[in-house]
Every structure is written in C-alpha cells, then in structure tokens.
Motif scaffolding. Structure first.
Motif, short mmCIF file in Angstrom:
data_model
loop_
_atom_site.label_atom_id
_atom_site.label_comp_id
_atom_site.label_asym_id
_atom_site.label_seq_id
_atom_site.Cartn_x
_atom_site.Cartn_y
_atom_site.Cartn_z
N SER A 26 2.55 11.56 5.28
CA SER A 26 1.21 11.05 5.03
C SER A 26 0.98 10.62 3.59
O SER A 26 0.35 9.60 3.34
N GLU A 27 1.50 11.36 2.63
CA GLU A 27 1.29 11.02 1.22
C GLU A 27 1.88 9.64 0.90
O GLU A 27 1.23 8.79 0.31
N GLU A 28 3.12 9.44 1.28
CA GLU A 28 3.78 8.15 1.02
C GLU A 28 3.12 7.02 1.82
O GLU A 28 2.94 5.92 1.31
N LEU A 29 2.76 7.29 3.05
CA LEU A 29 2.10 6.27 3.87
C LEU A 29 0.74 5.89 3.30
O LEU A 29 0.35 4.71 3.34
N ASN A 30 -0.01 6.85 2.76
CA ASN A 30 -1.29 6.53 2.12
C ASN A 30 -1.07 5.65 0.89
O ASN A 30 -1.85 4.72 0.65
N ASN A 31 -0.02 5.91 0.13
CA ASN A 31 0.31 5.07 -1.02
C ASN A 31 0.66 3.65 -0.59
O ASN A 31 0.21 2.67 -1.19
N ILE A 32 1.44 3.53 0.46
CA ILE A 32 1.82 2.21 0.97
C ILE A 32 0.60 1.45 1.45
O ILE A 32 0.42 0.26 1.14
N LYS A 33 -0.28 2.12 2.18
CA LYS A 33 -1.49 1.45 2.69
C LYS A 33 -2.40 1.02 1.54
O LYS A 33 -2.98 -0.08 1.57
N ALA A 34 -2.53 1.84 0.51
CA ALA A 34 -3.34 1.47 -0.65
C ALA A 34 -2.79 0.21 -1.30
O ALA A 34 -3.54 -0.71 -1.65
N GLU A 35 -1.48 0.13 -1.45
CA GLU A 35 -0.84 -1.08 -2.00
C GLU A 35 -1.12 -2.28 -1.11
O GLU A 35 -1.40 -3.38 -1.60
N GLU A 36 -1.03 -2.09 0.19
CA GLU A 36 -1.30 -3.19 1.14
C GLU A 36 -2.75 -3.68 1.02
O GLU A 36 -3.00 -4.88 1.08
N LEU A 37 -3.68 -2.74 0.86
CA LEU A 37 -5.09 -3.13 0.74
C LEU A 37 -5.33 -3.94 -0.53
O LEU A 37 -6.14 -4.87 -0.55
N TYR A 38 -4.62 -3.59 -1.60
CA TYR A 38 -4.71 -4.38 -2.83
C TYR A 38 -4.07 -5.76 -2.64
O TYR A 38 -4.66 -6.79 -2.99
N LYS A 39 -2.88 -5.79 -2.05
CA LYS A 39 -2.18 -7.06 -1.83
C LYS A 39 -2.99 -7.99 -0.91
O LYS A 39 -2.93 -9.20 -1.06
N LEU A 40 -3.71 -7.42 0.02
CA LEU A 40 -4.54 -8.21 0.94
C LEU A 40 -5.53 -9.08 0.17
O LEU A 40 -5.61 -10.29 0.41
N ILE A 41 -6.27 -8.49 -0.76
CA ILE A 41 -7.27 -9.27 -1.49
C ILE A 41 -6.60 -10.24 -2.47
O ILE A 41 -7.14 -11.31 -2.76
N ASP A 42 -5.42 -9.88 -2.94
CA ASP A 42 -4.68 -10.77 -3.83
C ASP A 42 -4.16 -11.98 -3.05
O ASP A 42 -4.36 -13.13 -3.44
N LYS A 43 -3.51 -11.74 -1.91
CA LYS A 43 -2.94 -12.82 -1.10
C LYS A 43 -4.02 -13.74 -0.51
O LYS A 43 -3.79 -14.94 -0.35
N LEU A 44 -5.18 -13.17 -0.20
CA LEU A 44 -6.29 -14.00 0.32
C LEU A 44 -7.05 -14.70 -0.81
O LEU A 44 -8.02 -15.39 -0.56
N LYS A 45 -6.58 -14.48 -2.05
CA LYS A 45 -7.18 -15.08 -3.24
C LYS A 45 -8.66 -14.72 -3.38
O LYS A 45 -9.50 -15.53 -3.74
N LEU A 46 -8.95 -13.45 -3.07
CA LEU A 46 -10.32 -12.95 -3.23
C LEU A 46 -10.58 -12.46 -4.64
O LEU A 46 -11.72 -12.32 -5.06
N ILE A 47 -9.48 -12.16 -5.38
CA ILE A 47 -9.61 -11.80 -6.81
C ILE A 47 -8.67 -12.67 -7.62
O ILE A 47 -7.74 -13.24 -7.11
#
Length: 142
Positions: free
Chosen positions: A121-142
């Motif tokens: 769970s610890e590593e998976l939470n880290n991976i998901k947090a990274e994905e959530l950041y990459k999502l807004i970056d890839k969608l050019k929201l920031i």
C-alpha cells in the motif's frame, strides 16, 4: 473551466494517504501554498497550492458528514480554483456531493481510484500520487 479530480474508493482504501502524498509532492515542487485546515501529517486536511499561475486545491475528506462544509470552505478561501483534488466513496451521498459541486462550478470531473492492495500500500500510494500529478501535467492543466 476548472477540473475536479476525484479519488474514489471504499473506506480505508488509501484515498487520504494518497492525497497527502500528492500534496507533499506538489508542495515540494511549488512552495507557494497555504494549509487551510489540518496538517499534512494529520488524517484530513485542506490545502491550496499555487502552481504556474494556477490554483490547486486538495480536500482529503471523503465522508459525506463533512464534505459539503469542507468544499464550501475551500471555495470560500480560494475564489478561482483551477484544479481540485478530492476523495469520495464509490457510491452514495459523497458521489452526489462531488457531482453537484462540479455542476455548480461548471467543472470537468475526472473519476479515478486508488490501488487496492494491502501488501504494497505505501508504494502504491506513492505511485498513484505521482500519476495524479502527471495527469494534470499531461493534460496541460498546469
């Protein structure tokens, strides 16, 4: 149009932990932030982060008891939220609250979920947090 990204899951699925890790990741990249309620070490929190002239809000509450009040609080404190991350259960009142807020704010809503595995769970939470950041970056929201 703003974007609301909802981390959906059953009770104790890691939603708050993942959002906390996301907040820590974002505040390390964008040091202009304001913790509106709680701390990044506590269970629930509300934070506003300024990133590339955009306002990001994170509301970790996923229970309907406080969710309406917490969403009102962040929108009152932050006039123009560009991106709002939040938590929700998989069905019921919290889903309706999030959908109603998105409709009220004319926001695009993106539903996602945590990884559900107790062993990593610890590593998976880290991976998901990274994905959530990459999502807004890839969608050019920031």
């Amino acid at each position: 149009m703003s974007t609301i990204i909802i981390l959906q899951g059953v009770s104790n699925a890691g939603k708050t932990t993942t959002l906390r890790k996301l907040a820590q990741l974002l505040t390390s990249k964008y040091p202009n932030f304001d913790i509106i309620e709680g701390t990044l070490e506590e269970y629930d929190f509300i934070i506003k982060i300024e990133a590339n002239n955009k306002i990001i809000g994170i509301v970790s509450m996923g229970d309907n008891v406080d969710l309406t009040n917490k969403l009102k609080l962040i929108y009152d404190k932050c006039n123009n939220i560009d991106i709002l991350y939040g938590a929700s259960r998989t069905k019921g009142e919290t889903v309706k609250i999030q959908e109603n807020k998105a409709k009220e704010k004319n926001a695009n809503i993106i539903w996602t979920s945590t990884y559900n595995n107790k062993q990593n769970s610890e590593e998976l939470n880290n991976i998901k947090a990274e994905e959530l950041y990459k999502l807004i970056d890839k969608l050019k929201l920031i």
